[in-house]
Design an enzyme around this catalytic site. Structure first.
Site, short mmCIF file in Angstrom:
data_model
loop_
_atom_site.label_atom_id
_atom_site.label_comp_id
_atom_site.label_asym_id
_atom_site.label_seq_id
_atom_site.Cartn_x
_atom_site.Cartn_y
_atom_site.Cartn_z
CG HIS A 37 -0.39 -0.08 2.57
ND1 HIS A 37 0.53 1.00 2.89
CD2 HIS A 37 -0.36 -0.90 3.58
CE1 HIS A 37 0.83 1.06 4.41
NE2 HIS A 37 0.49 -0.38 4.53
CB CYS B 85 1.74 -3.45 5.01
SG CYS B 85 0.22 -4.18 5.95
#
Length: 343
Positions: free
Chosen positions: A148, A156
């Protein structure tokens, strides 16, 4: 005023709780996922015999903090389209095993259209699908592990908004063009002899050698392998399994005559590199690295930019500070990597 402060405090607690749960996403009012590919990347594709509709594959390298997009060319093989710098990943080298460990995952993942989130809390994102079939069978836990934007990570892989915008558009166009799913290879580092020698004493090396098989498969064939799992490890074959040939991720691996030739080529390649790895290892003591980052790890890119794997391998001990990271990223989280002789 006190009631207002109390409400703001409650909101802050809720936001913090959500962040700790992983890289969550939420709906917004706009649709950033429809932003078209820019002319420059389309020109680069054309020059390499690619079109926006051609299938893609993604490779992620933790240590180097880079994400590669590979794309199928007009001759049917895949070629590197572009390499993107990563803003941050959290944790350390090694697989994610449990919810809350703040580890960015390593492994082979399959991305479908349903995993793309055009209204992500972090500009744009796609879900890696962790845990995959093998990770679930091994008892690993966690959810909402993404690639992202927004340059912040709690397990992440975070990109710049411009970077993830282009990556997202490339994925969207490939899926729109007929690719049903694309593969992501999330790796600890580039599988070079130097890196394998540097990390040879790491307890994750057996797992990384399994990942290396898939890397070598793609490097030799320029086609993403079909990835399944058996015997507690990844299995790589040239074509999909028959619909009724479901494998037990923890059960024995069947013999696959179709992949024997490429398996032989992989063995020959790895045997040829073994001498180089042994030579590097003999010249340098095994090292162990510990990471200090307060749970919000500034990517290892700063360390390697200053040292590089060869210089890192030459160290017997020392601390490489990351307290002055890339100013362009405005990273507020200091940290360090301590390197010492392995016991």
């Amino acid at each position: 005023m006190s009631k207002l402060l109390a409400r703001l405090g409650l909101v802050a607690v809720l936001v913090a709780s959500a962040a700790l749960a992983g890289c969550v996403s939420m709906d917004g009012e706009d649709d950033r996922g429809s932003i078209p590919l820019n002319g420059k990347i389309v020109s680069e594709m054309t020059a390499k015999g690619m079109t926006p509709a051609d299938p893609i594959m993604v490779r992620i390298y933790k240590q180097e903090s880079e994400l590669e997009v590979w794309k199928r060319t007009s001759n049917g093989t895949y070629a590197l389209l572009k390499t993107y710098p990563m803003c941050r990943w959290s944790g350390k080298l090694g697989p994610k095993m449990r919810e809350g460990d703040r580890q960015a995952p390593e492994g082979f993942y399959t991305i479908t259209r349903a995993q793309l989130n055009p209204r992500s809390q972090y500009f744009l994102s796609f879900n890696l699908g962790y845990p995959n079939e093998l990770e679930s069978a091994l008892g690993y836990t966690g959810a909402a592990l993404m690639v992202h934007g927004a340059c912040t990570s709690a397990g992440c892989y975070a990109m710049t908004n411009n970077g993830v915008g282009e990556i997202y558009a490339l994925a969207r166009e490939a899926l729109k063009g007929g690719q049903e799913e694309f593969q992501v290879q999330a790796l600890p580092f580039r599988m070079t002899p130097a890196n394998l020698a540097v990390h040879r004493s790491d307890p994750n090396m057996a797992f990384w050698q399994n990942l290396r098989e898939g890397v070598d498969y793609f490097d030799l064939t320029k086609q993403p392998p079909t990835v399944t799992a058996c015997a507690g490890r990844y299995r790589f074959t040239p074509g999909p399994l028959p619909a009724d040939a479901k494998l037990d991720p923890l059960g024995p691996c069947p013999v696959d005559p179709a992949s024997a030739a490429i398996a032989q080529r992989i063995q020959e390649r790895e045997a040829a590199e073994a001498a180089e790895i042994a030579s590097i290892a003999a010249a340098n003591p095994p090292l162990a690295a510990s990471y200090v980052d307060g749970g919000m790890h500034k990517s290892f890119r700063d360390v390697l930019r200053r040292a590089g794997p060869e210089k890192l391998a030459a160290l017997t001990s020392g601390v490489i500070p990351v307290s002055q990271p890339d100013a362009a990223l405005k990273d507020p989280y200091p940290g360090a990597v301590t390197v010492s002789a392995a016991q």
